[in-house]
Design a protein around this motif. Structure first.
Motif, PDB file in Angstrom:
ATOM      1  N   UNK A 130       5.407   7.636   3.741  1.00 54.77           N
ATOM      2  CA  UNK A 130       5.879   6.360   4.275  1.00 54.77           C
ATOM      3  C   UNK A 130       4.828   5.262   4.064  1.00 54.77           C
ATOM      4  N   UNK A 131       3.569   5.631   4.297  1.00 54.69           N
ATOM      5  CA  UNK A 131       2.484   4.657   4.116  1.00 54.69           C
ATOM      6  C   UNK A 131       2.390   4.191   2.666  1.00 54.69           C
ATOM      7  N   UNK A 132       2.506   5.139   1.730  1.00 53.75           N
ATOM      8  CA  UNK A 132       2.460   4.781   0.300  1.00 53.75           C
ATOM      9  C   UNK A 132       3.589   3.833  -0.055  1.00 53.75           C
ATOM     10  N   UNK A 133       4.788   4.156   0.465  1.00 50.98           N
ATOM     11  CA  UNK A 133       5.945   3.280   0.184  1.00 50.98           C
ATOM     12  C   UNK A 133       5.716   1.879   0.747  1.00 50.98           C
ATOM     13  N   UNK A 134       5.147   1.819   1.965  1.00 54.99           N
ATOM     14  CA  UNK A 134       4.896   0.514   2.571  1.00 54.99           C
ATOM     15  C   UNK A 134       3.824  -0.260   1.794  1.00 54.99           C
ATOM     16  N   UNK A 135       2.784   0.445   1.343  1.00 54.25           N
ATOM     17  CA  UNK A 135       1.739  -0.223   0.564  1.00 54.25           C
ATOM     18  C   UNK A 135       2.315  -0.772  -0.744  1.00 54.25           C
ATOM     19  N   UNK A 136       3.138   0.060  -1.399  1.00 55.18           N
ATOM     20  CA  UNK A 136       3.761  -0.406  -2.647  1.00 55.18           C
ATOM     21  C   UNK A 136       4.654  -1.606  -2.382  1.00 55.18           C
ATOM     22  N   UNK A 137       5.417  -1.527  -1.291  1.00 52.59           N
ATOM     23  CA  UNK A 137       6.317  -2.646  -0.958  1.00 52.59           C
ATOM     24  C   UNK A 137       5.530  -3.928  -0.692  1.00 52.59           C
ATOM     25  N   UNK A 138       4.468  -3.799   0.134  1.00 50.04           N
ATOM     26  CA  UNK A 138       3.670  -4.987   0.449  1.00 50.04           C
ATOM     27  C   UNK A 138       2.933  -5.506  -0.780  1.00 50.04           C
ATOM     28  N   UNK A 139       2.471  -4.584  -1.627  1.00 50.39           N
ATOM     29  CA  UNK A 139       1.793  -5.011  -2.855  1.00 50.39           C
ATOM     30  C   UNK A 139       2.740  -5.794  -3.752  1.00 50.39           C
ATOM     31  N   UNK A 140       3.946  -5.240  -3.924  1.00 55.09           N
ATOM     32  CA  UNK A 140       4.936  -5.957  -4.742  1.00 55.09           C
ATOM     33  C   UNK A 140       5.280  -7.306  -4.120  1.00 55.09           C
ATOM     34  N   UNK A 141       5.356  -7.310  -2.792  1.00 54.83           N
ATOM     35  CA  UNK A 141       5.651  -8.573  -2.111  1.00 54.83           C
ATOM     36  C   UNK A 141       4.533  -9.590  -2.347  1.00 54.83           C
ATOM     37  N   UNK A 142       3.276  -9.144  -2.228  1.00 55.24           N
ATOM     38  CA  UNK A 142       2.134 -10.049  -2.445  1.00 55.24           C
ATOM     39  C   UNK A 142       2.053 -10.507  -3.899  1.00 55.24           C
ATOM     40  N   UNK A 143       2.294  -9.571  -4.826  1.00 55.85           N
ATOM     41  CA  UNK A 143       2.258  -9.945  -6.247  1.00 55.85           C
ATOM     42  C   UNK A 143       3.344 -10.965  -6.557  1.00 55.85           C
ATOM     43  N   UNK A 144       4.528 -10.719  -6.010  1.00 57.85           N
ATOM     44  CA  UNK A 144       5.633 -11.669  -6.246  1.00 57.85           C
ATOM     45  C   UNK A 144       5.292 -13.046  -5.682  1.00 57.85           C
ATOM     46  N   UNK A 145       4.706 -13.043  -4.491  1.00 56.53           N
ATOM     47  CA  UNK A 145       4.351 -14.327  -3.890  1.00 56.53           C
ATOM     48  C   UNK A 145       3.225 -15.008  -4.664  1.00 56.53           C
ATOM     49  N   UNK A 146       2.260 -14.190  -5.139  1.00 58.94           N
ATOM     50  CA  UNK A 146       1.172 -14.775  -5.936  1.00 58.94           C
ATOM     51  C   UNK A 146       1.714 -15.388  -7.222  1.00 58.94           C
ATOM     52  N   UNK A 147       2.647 -14.682  -7.878  1.00 55.56           N
ATOM     53  CA  UNK A 147       3.259 -15.240  -9.094  1.00 55.56           C
ATOM     54  C   UNK A 147       4.035 -16.516  -8.771  1.00 55.56           C
ATOM     55  N   UNK A 148       4.704 -16.479  -7.624  1.00 50.46           N
ATOM     56  CA  UNK A 148       5.440 -17.679  -7.218  1.00 50.46           C
ATOM     57  C   UNK A 148       4.484 -18.855  -6.984  1.00 50.46           C
ATOM     58  N   UNK A 149       3.386 -18.578  -6.254  1.00 52.23           N
ATOM     59  CA  UNK A 149       2.407 -19.644  -6.000  1.00 52.23           C
ATOM     60  C   UNK A 149       1.797 -20.149  -7.299  1.00 52.23           C
ATOM     61  N   UNK A 150       1.503 -19.209  -8.210  1.00 55.51           N
ATOM     62  CA  UNK A 150       0.911 -19.618  -9.485  1.00 55.51           C
ATOM     63  C   UNK A 150       1.852 -20.528 -10.255  1.00 55.51           C
ATOM     64  N   UNK A 151       3.135 -20.183 -10.233  1.00 55.54           N
ATOM     65  CA  UNK A 151       4.113 -20.961 -11.003  1.00 55.54           C
ATOM     66  C   UNK A 151       4.458 -22.282 -10.328  1.00 55.54           C
TER      67      UNK A 151
END
Length: 421
Positions: A130-151
């Protein structure tokens, strides 16, 4: 969708994820024995003790693993393999040991297997997943937001930075390019309007300065014509007059008219130089022609000419005549002495030097004499604009030559270097 809504969604997702993780880790696995079930198993085994090896062990419905041992601790039966088969191993595993009794007689031991470690391992594995899934989810969420902020944020800011640099460098013809759906659309549009207005203001300023300079040049040129007429008429009247007082007064008129003419010429030339319209046409001519140029400028006959080495020089005759006239006029004005002249060939230059026997200027002022509008301290009380040497240096430089000045032991000298063909 604006940035506020996106931030709200991300914060809510993080809070929900943290809450789920907290609750999941808060609920620890528990392994509690139901003593009623244990008693049921114990009584059933006691009742069927004599047929223990042939019966089906009770307790499958209770989901318990156990072994049955005699009073000496020897295992008789077990619900499955892998359980603790001795009393010592059972004690080490913290298994539950219950006596099997019948009619107050202890028949054997019921050892209930303690499966807490297995439950903890299973729980740990599930929580880790469960922790791994949550880390992956939050990582993808942060990466998506970082890409959004960059763009949507950082790239526009980089464009704004480049735009500001272009404006600072005066490149006002480069527009600010932004996407229509950009968050900073209103700002970028305002910045681009500012750029256009700055470009218009700078162009208007340039046209205004151009107009003023052209006006000054035009007026200077127009004023020179009547001043030249005054000089010519006063010169004729001096020649024809027999009265010394009248000649003196006419001489004053001629002198002032000549002074005005000089000031107008300097102002006219300075204006043209700023307009980049002061033309210099370099031609080849003999160095011997310098004699006539000096004689035409030396109207008081104070220059002691010497032999000029014969060579072909590259210069503009009219502009060189203007430079020589300015140097001799300065000697007349500030020194009032005789002027010695010398000429020599120095490498690829013909060097001519004018030296008067005045007091010169202060040493620290010499580097400043060629600055626009600069006048030395010895010029106080004397007419002048501080443009003569400035214009002279400008003209000589355009003829690929050079000019400098220095104090000497008995006077002040100005040297001109003219390029030899």
């Amino acid at each position: 969708m604006n940035i506020k809504k996106i931030m709200t969604v991300i914060i809510l997702a993080l809070l929900i994820s943290l809450s789920i993780t907290f609750l999941a880790f808060r609920e620890t696995p528990q392994s509690r024995l139901d003593m009623v079930d244990v008693n049921d198993i114990s009584q059933t085994l006691a009742e069927q003790w004599d047929h223990l090896k042939t019966i089906d062990l009770p307790g499958s419905k209770y989901h318990m693993d156990y072994i049955v041992a005699d009073n000496k601790g020897k295992m008789l039966r077990a619900t499955r393999r892998g359980l603790n088969e001795t009393i010592n191993s059972a004690i080490q595993n913290r298994d539950t040991i219950v006596d099997i009794t019948r009619s107050n007689q202890v028949l054997g031991k019921l050892i209930i297997y303690n499966n807490t470690n297995r439950l903890w391992k299973k729980y740990h594995d599930s929580q880790f997943g469960f922790f791994v899934v949550m880390v992956i989810f939050l990582s993808l969420l942060c990466i998506s937001y970082a890409l959004y902020l960059n763009r949507r944020v950082f790239r526009p800011f980089c464009k704004l930075q480049v735009f500001a640099q272009n404006v600072a460098q005066g490149k006002l013809d480069i527009p600010l390019e932004m996407d229509q759906d950009n968050l900073f659309g209103a700002f970028t549009e305002s910045f681009d309007i500012m750029r256009e207005e700055l470009a218009k203001a700078r162009e208007n300023e340039r046209l205004a300065n151009q107009s003023k300079k052209e006006l000054v040049a035009s007026l200077s040129h127009d004023i020179k014509t009547p001043v030249a007429s005054i000089e010519a008429v006063s010169e004729i009247m001096i020649i024809k007059s027999d009265n010394e007082e009248t000649k003196r007064q006419l001489g004053v008129i001629y002198s002032k008219a000549d002074q005005i003419n000089t000031l107008i010429t300097n102002m006219f030339n300075a204006t043209l130089e700023e307009l980049q319209e002061l033309s210099v046409t370099i031609t080849e001519f003999s160095s011997l022609e310098l004699n006539n140029m000096i004689k035409n400028s030396d109207y008081n006959c104070r220059v002691n000419l010497s032999l000029i080495p014969e060579c072909i020089v590259l210069a503009d005759k009219l502009r060189l005549m203007q430079v020589i006239d300015n140097i001799i006029s300065n000697s007349y004005k500030y020194a009032g002495t005789s002027i010695s002249f010398s000429a020599s060939i120095n490498s690829k230059y013909l060097e001519i030097k004018f030296k008067d026997y005045g007091s010169g200027v202060e040493a620290e002022e010499i580097p400043l004499l060629f600055n626009k509008f600069y006048q030395a301290r010895n010029a106080k009380g004397k007419s002048g604009t501080g443009l003569g040497l400035y214009i002279s240096k400008f003209l000589i430089k355009k003829m690929s030559g050079d000019i400098d000045c220095k104090n000497e032991e008995d006077g002040f000298a100005v040297a001109i270097r003219i390029l030899i063909a």
